[in-house]
Design an enzyme around this catalytic site. Sequence first.
Site, PDB file in Angstrom:
ATOM      1  N   HIS A  90       0.842  -1.208   0.000  1.00 58.50           N
ATOM      2  CA  HIS A  90       0.000   0.000   0.000  1.00 58.50           C
ATOM      3  C   HIS A  90       0.873   1.253   0.000  1.00 58.50           C
ATOM      4  O   HIS A  90       0.674   2.165  -0.809  1.00 58.50           O
ATOM      5  CB  HIS A  90      -0.906  -0.037   1.241  1.00 58.50           C
ATOM      6  CG  HIS A  90      -1.700   1.208   1.464  1.00 58.50           C
ATOM      7  ND1 HIS A  90      -3.015   1.323   1.096  1.00 58.50           N
ATOM      8  CD2 HIS A  90      -1.363   2.393   2.022  1.00 58.50           C
ATOM      9  CE1 HIS A  90      -3.460   2.524   1.434  1.00 58.50           C
ATOM     10  NE2 HIS A  90      -2.466   3.204   1.999  1.00 58.50           N
ATOM     11  N   GLU A  91       1.850   1.292   0.885  1.00 59.90           N
ATOM     12  CA  GLU A  91       2.721   2.469   0.972  1.00 59.90           C
ATOM     13  C   GLU A  91       3.613   2.584  -0.261  1.00 59.90           C
ATOM     14  O   GLU A  91       3.915   3.691  -0.720  1.00 59.90           O
ATOM     15  CB  GLU A  91       3.551   2.428   2.258  1.00 59.90           C
ATOM     16  CG  GLU A  91       2.735   2.386   3.546  1.00 59.90           C
ATOM     17  CD  GLU A  91       1.770   3.543   3.732  1.00 59.90           C
ATOM     18  OE1 GLU A  91       1.898   4.584   3.060  1.00 59.90           O
ATOM     19  OE2 GLU A  91       0.860   3.412   4.582  1.00 59.90           O
ATOM     20  N   HIS A 145       1.698   4.453  -2.709  1.00 64.86           N
ATOM     21  CA  HIS A 145       1.801   5.909  -2.535  1.00 64.86           C
ATOM     22  C   HIS A 145       3.092   6.436  -3.166  1.00 64.86           C
ATOM     23  O   HIS A 145       3.073   7.475  -3.832  1.00 64.86           O
ATOM     24  CB  HIS A 145       1.758   6.289  -1.050  1.00 64.86           C
ATOM     25  CG  HIS A 145       0.401   6.255  -0.448  1.00 64.86           C
ATOM     26  ND1 HIS A 145      -0.676   6.940  -0.974  1.00 64.86           N
ATOM     27  CD2 HIS A 145      -0.065   5.615   0.656  1.00 64.86           C
ATOM     28  CE1 HIS A 145      -1.737   6.726  -0.227  1.00 64.86           C
ATOM     29  NE2 HIS A 145      -1.402   5.923   0.764  1.00 64.86           N
TER      30      HIS A 145
END
Length: 137
Positions: free
Chosen positions: A67-68, A71
């Site tokens: 998920h990060e 980003h």
Amino acid sequence: MDELINNLIKKHKTNCPFELASALGIHIRFMNLGTGTKGLYYRKLRRRFIVIHNELPVEWQRFVCAHELGHDRLHKGINRFFLEESSYFSPGKLERQANVFAVKLLSIGSNPEQEESCKSYYLRIGIPPEVQFLLEE
């Protein structure tokens, strides 16, 4: 997004978010982030960091890292927090994109078996079951 993920995997020959982060020069740290935060991504002095809550189960650590990483790849220069379930009910556009990036990255190379439910499929490939409803919004 699919092309970005495919290019990452092709170049680095893995879909492991930890290996990809390392290959991209992103530092991964594990620390106690309290009860409200699973992970975060930030930049400081041209260095990039993913911090993951150290008390999460392994499948959640893997998902949070992916998920990060989403980003980092999709939202350059924006520091975003991946918050506890209370914020899942209305995740912003950037959070939804990072969730989709994570699921696509982690599911590359596997497909649901015939008549397999989404929940069973996610469990089989190591994606936390709580993530399923995030993608249905």
